[in-house]
Design a protein around this motif. Structure first.
Motif, PDB file in Angstrom:
ATOM      1  N   LEU A 287      10.096  -0.872   5.158  1.00  0.00           N
ATOM      2  CA  LEU A 287       8.728  -0.902   4.643  1.00  0.00           C
ATOM      3  C   LEU A 287       8.508  -2.144   3.784  1.00  0.00           C
ATOM      4  N   ILE A 288       9.504  -2.477   2.975  1.00  0.00           N
ATOM      5  CA  ILE A 288       9.389  -3.675   2.134  1.00  0.00           C
ATOM      6  C   ILE A 288       9.261  -4.921   3.011  1.00  0.00           C
ATOM      7  N   GLU A 289      10.089  -4.989   4.059  1.00  0.00           N
ATOM      8  CA  GLU A 289      10.016  -6.133   4.971  1.00  0.00           C
ATOM      9  C   GLU A 289       8.638  -6.213   5.621  1.00  0.00           C
ATOM     10  N   GLY A 290       8.104  -5.051   6.038  1.00  0.00           N
ATOM     11  CA  GLY A 290       6.774  -5.023   6.650  1.00  0.00           C
ATOM     12  C   GLY A 290       5.706  -5.514   5.692  1.00  0.00           C
ATOM     13  N   MET A 291       5.823  -5.124   4.426  1.00  0.00           N
ATOM     14  CA  MET A 291       4.834  -5.552   3.435  1.00  0.00           C
ATOM     15  C   MET A 291       4.955  -7.045   3.151  1.00  0.00           C
ATOM     16  N   ALA A 292       6.190  -7.533   3.102  1.00  0.00           N
ATOM     17  CA  ALA A 292       6.394  -8.968   2.864  1.00  0.00           C
ATOM     18  C   ALA A 292       5.802  -9.782   4.009  1.00  0.00           C
ATOM     19  N   ILE A 293       6.011  -9.324   5.248  1.00  0.00           N
ATOM     20  CA  ILE A 293       5.439 -10.021   6.407  1.00  0.00           C
ATOM     21  C   ILE A 293       3.916 -10.008   6.319  1.00  0.00           C
ATOM     22  N   ALA A 294       3.346  -8.851   5.930  1.00  0.00           N
ATOM     23  CA  ALA A 294       1.893  -8.758   5.783  1.00  0.00           C
ATOM     24  C   ALA A 294       1.398  -9.760   4.743  1.00  0.00           C
ATOM     25  N   GLY A 295       2.126  -9.860   3.645  1.00  0.00           N
ATOM     26  CA  GLY A 295       1.736 -10.785   2.581  1.00  0.00           C
ATOM     27  C   GLY A 295       1.723 -12.226   3.063  1.00  0.00           C
ATOM     28  N   ILE A 296       2.781 -12.596   3.785  1.00  0.00           N
ATOM     29  CA  ILE A 296       2.861 -13.960   4.312  1.00  0.00           C
ATOM     30  C   ILE A 296       1.724 -14.195   5.299  1.00  0.00           C
ATOM     31  N   ALA A 297       1.440 -13.202   6.123  1.00  0.00           N
ATOM     32  CA  ALA A 297       0.429 -13.356   7.178  1.00  0.00           C
ATOM     33  C   ALA A 297      -0.968 -13.600   6.614  1.00  0.00           C
ATOM     34  N   VAL A 298      -1.307 -12.885   5.547  1.00  0.00           N
ATOM     35  CA  VAL A 298      -2.697 -12.977   5.065  1.00  0.00           C
ATOM     36  C   VAL A 298      -2.838 -13.811   3.796  1.00  0.00           C
ATOM     37  N   GLY A 299      -1.726 -14.267   3.237  1.00  0.00           N
ATOM     38  CA  GLY A 299      -1.798 -15.076   2.022  1.00  0.00           C
ATOM     39  C   GLY A 299      -1.858 -14.261   0.751  1.00  0.00           C
ATOM     40  N   ALA A 300      -1.209 -13.108   0.751  1.00  0.00           N
ATOM     41  CA  ALA A 300      -1.140 -12.295  -0.465  1.00  0.00           C
ATOM     42  C   ALA A 300       0.248 -12.437  -1.068  1.00  0.00           C
ATOM     43  N   THR A 301       0.310 -12.459  -2.396  1.00  0.00           N
ATOM     44  CA  THR A 301       1.621 -12.626  -3.031  1.00  0.00           C
ATOM     45  C   THR A 301       2.078 -11.382  -3.778  1.00  0.00           C
ATOM     46  N   PHE A 302       1.225 -10.343  -3.772  1.00  0.00           N
ATOM     47  CA  PHE A 302       1.645  -9.120  -4.453  1.00  0.00           C
ATOM     48  C   PHE A 302       1.168  -7.892  -3.696  1.00  0.00           C
ATOM     49  N   GLY A 303       1.975  -6.851  -3.788  1.00  0.00           N
ATOM     50  CA  GLY A 303       1.617  -5.609  -3.114  1.00  0.00           C
ATOM     51  C   GLY A 303       1.962  -4.392  -3.945  1.00  0.00           C
ATOM     52  N   TYR A 304       1.282  -3.315  -3.641  1.00  0.00           N
ATOM     53  CA  TYR A 304       1.595  -2.032  -4.272  1.00  0.00           C
ATOM     54  C   TYR A 304       1.867  -1.000  -3.188  1.00  0.00           C
ATOM     55  N   VAL A 305       2.843  -0.147  -3.438  1.00  0.00           N
ATOM     56  CA  VAL A 305       2.980   1.035  -2.603  1.00  0.00           C
ATOM     57  C   VAL A 305       2.611   2.228  -3.482  1.00  0.00           C
ATOM     58  N   TYR A 306       1.559   2.923  -3.051  1.00  0.00           N
ATOM     59  CA  TYR A 306       1.017   4.047  -3.825  1.00  0.00           C
ATOM     60  C   TYR A 306       1.582   5.322  -3.235  1.00  0.00           C
ATOM     61  N   ILE A 307       2.517   5.937  -3.964  1.00  0.00           N
ATOM     62  CA  ILE A 307       3.234   7.107  -3.449  1.00  0.00           C
ATOM     63  C   ILE A 307       2.773   8.353  -4.196  1.00  0.00           C
ATOM     64  N   ARG A 308       2.568   9.430  -3.480  1.00  0.00           N
ATOM     65  CA  ARG A 308       2.135  10.673  -4.125  1.00  0.00           C
ATOM     66  C   ARG A 308       3.249  11.238  -5.011  1.00  0.00           C
ATOM     67  N   SER A 309       2.829  11.900  -6.080  1.00  0.00           N
ATOM     68  CA  SER A 309       3.814  12.392  -7.046  1.00  0.00           C
ATOM     69  C   SER A 309       4.632  13.560  -6.500  1.00  0.00           C
ATOM     70  N   GLU A 310       4.141  14.164  -5.410  1.00  0.00           N
ATOM     71  CA  GLU A 310       4.899  15.278  -4.810  1.00  0.00           C
ATOM     72  C   GLU A 310       6.158  14.768  -4.107  1.00  0.00           C
ATOM     73  N   TYR A 311       6.329  13.455  -4.042  1.00  0.00           N
ATOM     74  CA  TYR A 311       7.472  12.839  -3.355  1.00  0.00           C
ATOM     75  C   TYR A 311       8.400  12.122  -4.350  1.00  0.00           C
ATOM     76  N   PRO A 312       9.000  12.837  -5.283  1.00  0.00           N
ATOM     77  CA  PRO A 312       9.811  12.141  -6.292  1.00  0.00           C
ATOM     78  C   PRO A 312      11.003  11.380  -5.703  1.00  0.00           C
ATOM     79  N   PHE A 313      11.558  11.874  -4.596  1.00  0.00           N
ATOM     80  CA  PHE A 313      12.711  11.192  -3.999  1.00  0.00           C
ATOM     81  C   PHE A 313      12.279   9.850  -3.400  1.00  0.00           C
ATOM     82  N   ALA A 314      11.101   9.841  -2.789  1.00  0.00           N
ATOM     83  CA  ALA A 314      10.604   8.603  -2.189  1.00  0.00           C
ATOM     84  C   ALA A 314      10.290   7.579  -3.276  1.00  0.00           C
ATOM     85  N   VAL A 315       9.742   8.051  -4.387  1.00  0.00           N
ATOM     86  CA  VAL A 315       9.433   7.149  -5.505  1.00  0.00           C
ATOM     87  C   VAL A 315      10.721   6.484  -5.990  1.00  0.00           C
ATOM     88  N   ALA A 316      11.751   7.287  -6.185  1.00  0.00           N
ATOM     89  CA  ALA A 316      13.022   6.744  -6.677  1.00  0.00           C
ATOM     90  C   ALA A 316      13.641   5.792  -5.656  1.00  0.00           C
TER      91      ALA A 316
END
Lengths: 158, 519
Positions: B202-231
């Motif tokens: 997922l990080i690689e996908g976001m980095a590629i997206a950033g390079i493609a469109v000219g963005a240098t920062f991203g957020y992944v918004y994770i629901r709080s019901e997923y504590p393992f995914a957040v960690a």
């Protein structure tokens, strides 16, 4: 159960300040307050508003919009039972009735205040092929039956 | 060399006792003075055999499952560490029909690698997408994604390449990549599995997206019901920075990209993209009117790519293997693979990645093995709480965005929740309205008021009060919500309600539907 600090405005200001420089800082701040104190008292609202340069109404609005931000002191134990469709198809309605009887309370989104246990709904933990599921003091449990629920409660509430 | 033992550390396996299993295995090994290395892999995705313990042997990995904590002692005594035969032995997991028949592109590494090991990630094909993306350059990356036919996996099915192109064409120094990981639909867990089981993808996908469109920062918004995914995401981001996948000069290039995790707070509506952006900005999760599109005015008013986890996680494969490798799977305008999530009352529940085109009946009866309770299937809800209930008479519907729309349903995030014949479809319809009332952001009237009125009208129908009149009323109300709501919450809640009424009229006090089988 979680060990929360007792509410203190001084400590709250520290927690708020630690996140104040983030973009869209309000959500991380409210999360951090809940992690620290277990809840966000109304007293925290003007503190946050002052530091973030927001109106108190803005902060109150956000605080009350989201289910997670508890506005009363946390109970010692929180039992969140999934109420969503995938768990329904695996018997969560019957389990919820059992839990309500066992704990002597109705499942309630607003929680049960400062008591020993609070029975609250949660809408999906993403363990949808092995329900009914629950989060008990933050730990996930799957394939719950009334007997398994009672056993977990006996371990939790001593 | 120590023996490798795999015990999944994902939230579902842990909920089934995997932590205790791992702990007991370590104790039993110590008693025998054996050195074992327990790897907490992700789940392979078949939850009827989780916790699945795997032993690395000269012959490959041998699986045992489901192994509950109380089984461990006897299992070890029976020769678990040697890969010995046992009633719980499932052989090589990848040889099981459930896995063998899948086409795993996005989930190729899930359950196999150590999710937090960057070396594992690279050894299993990770970072190839980024490397090729850097060769291609921004314009060609966008074109590649467009040509792959990838459509938004969050449910709307909007072409990802067009979204990226729109953002790429905007000017201005600040743009954002936002990953929607607010996977609130009941019956879905693919996003969770990506984040817990293969976070670098997922990080690689976001980095590629950033390079493609000219963005240098991203957020992944994770629901709080997923504590393992957040960690898992937080840990992986730290590693990704150390290993040059994030930060200054991504992958040794001239492009910068970094990202952060933000956690939701229990509001279902924040899965709607504009509500999510409001939440990220630190506001109430109120839905925004569109236009302006997030691609033009998104996070903090800046041009923003907002994509679902599965859309972004598909990108590294598309870049690494070429758009045609992805596009050649699928049917019609639904290209590539879909990670279908088999949920609810189903025997073989789990993650099944397959090209579009497989029928609903194959999914439920053949791959899923029918209900877990052993009773007949009555209804299948596809696409979460806002998806339609399908009766077995519609099981010939192929998994395809357009085919589902033609049957008044939606694929959504591809969660398939099975109900047996004990389901009361009036109750399910009522729940859909009730859930909408609880979760409505309150901005638009059809959703805020309509859902509460919907619960009341369905209660009257249940009580037998002016039944026919109230059934006409609920249909009218559903129409108002469908066409008058600002977002999919109010707009799609009519899907489960109307489909329950259309396909299961007998539960609403109407005569049983006749035809159907012919469809």
């Amino acid at each position: 159960m979680s060990d929360y600090s007792a509410w203190s405005p001084e400590k709250a200001v520290e927690v708020i300040a630690a996140h104040a420089d983030k973009e869209g800082a309000l959500m991380p701040i409210l999360h951090a307050l809940v992690e620290t104190f277990g809840w966000v008292p109304d007293e925290a609202v003007p503190l946050i508003a002052g530091i973030l340069n927001l109106s108190r109404a803005d902060v109150h609005g956000v605080l009350t919009f989201y289910h997670d931000f508890r506005r009363h002191p946390a109970p010692r134990h929180v039992v969140k039972l999934c109420q969503a469709e995938a768990c329904q198809s695996r018997g969560s309605r019957a389990l919820t009735e059992h839990a309500e009887q066992r704990l002597g309370m109705k499942i309630d989104a607003h929680g049960h205040g400062r008591g020993e246990v609070s029975l609250e709904p949660i809408y999906c933990l993403g363990l949808c092929a092995s329900g009914p599921n629950a989060l008990i003091d933050g730990r996930p449990h799957a394939r719950l039956t009334p007997a398994r629920f009672d056993a977990l409660m006996a371990e939790t509430v001593r | 060399m120590s023996l490798h033992v795999y015990v999944p550390g994902d939230m579902n396996s842990v909920a089934l006792g995997a932590d205790e299993v791992a702990g007991t295995l370590a104790i039993e090994a110590a008693k025998r003075s054996m050195t074992i290395e327990i790897v907490r892999n992700g789940s392979r995705g078949l939850f009827s055999i989780e916790p699945l313990v795997e032993i690395e042997t000269a012959n490959g990995r041998i699986g045992y499952g489901p192994v509950f904590p109380e089984d461990v002692k006897a299992l070890v005594a029976a020769g678990l560490f040697d890969g010995a035969p046992h009633a719980l032995c499932v052989g090589k997991p990848e040889e099981l029909p459930f896995f063998k028949s899948q086409t795993r592109l996005t989930f190729a590494r899930n359950g196999i690698t150590d999710p937090q090991s960057f070396d594992d990630y690279v050894a299993h094909g990770g970072m190839k997408g980024l490397a090729r993306a850097l060769e291609l350059g921004p314009k060609a990356i966008v074109e590649e994604v467009f040509q792959s036919g990838l459509r938004g996996r969050g449910g709307a099915g909007f072409p990802t390449g067009i979204k990226w192109k729109t953002v790429a064409e905007t000017t201005g120094p600040t743009k954002y990549i936002v990953c929607n990981a607010d996977e609130g639909d009941s019956g879905t867990f693919a996003d969770r599995m990506v984040m817990e089981g293969d976070p670098f993808q997922l990080i690689e996908g976001m980095a590629i997206a950033g390079i493609a469109v000219g963005a240098t920062f991203g957020y992944v918004y994770i629901r709080s019901e997923y504590p393992f995914a957040v960690a898992a995401m937080r840990d992986a981001i730290v590693t990704a920075r150390k290993r040059g996948l994030l930060g200054k000069g991504v992958g040794g290039s001239a492009y910068d990209f970094d990202m952060d995790v933000r956690v939701g707070a229990g509001a279902y509506v924040c899965g709607e993209e504009t509500s999510l952006l409001e939440s990220l900005e630190g506001k109430r999760g109120l839905v925004r009117a569109k236009p302006p599109l997030p691609a033009h005015k998104g996070l903090f008013g800046k041009p923003t790519v907002i994509n679902n986890v599965l859309s972004l996680a598909a990108v590294p494969y598309i870049l690494a293997e070429g758009f045609d490798a992805y596009r050649d799977y699928g049917m019609g305008r639904s290209r590539g693979t879909m990670p279908i999530q088999l949920a609810g009352n189903i025997k073989n529940g789990g993650l099944y990645e397959t090209p579009f085109g497989v029928t609903l009946g194959e999914i439920v009866n053949v791959i899923g093995g029918g209900t877990d309770s052993g009773r007949p299937v009555r209804a299948v809800q596809v696409g979460g709480p806002l998806g339609a209930y399908f009766p077995p008479a519609l099981f010939d519907t192929p998994f395809d965005y357009e085919a589902f729309a033609a049957k008044d349903g939606l694929i959504g995030h591809a969660g398939v929740t099975v109900f047996d014949d004990t389901a009361d479809m009036l109750k399910q319809a009522r729940f859909a309205m009730e859930f909408c009332a609880v979760e409505s952001c309150g901005k638009c009237t059809p959703c805020r008021i309509g859902s509460t009125r919907g619960v009341e009208v369905l209660d009257k129908i249940a009580a037998g009060e002016d039944r026919e009149d109230n059934l006409v009323l609920i249909e009218d109300l559903c129409n108002t919500m469908k066409f008058g709501s600002l977002c999919a919450l109010g707009g799609f809640t009519p899907y489960p309600v109307m489909s329950a009424l259309t396909h299961f009229p007998e539960d609403f006090g109407r005569p049983k539907a006749r035809l159907e089988a012919a469809e």
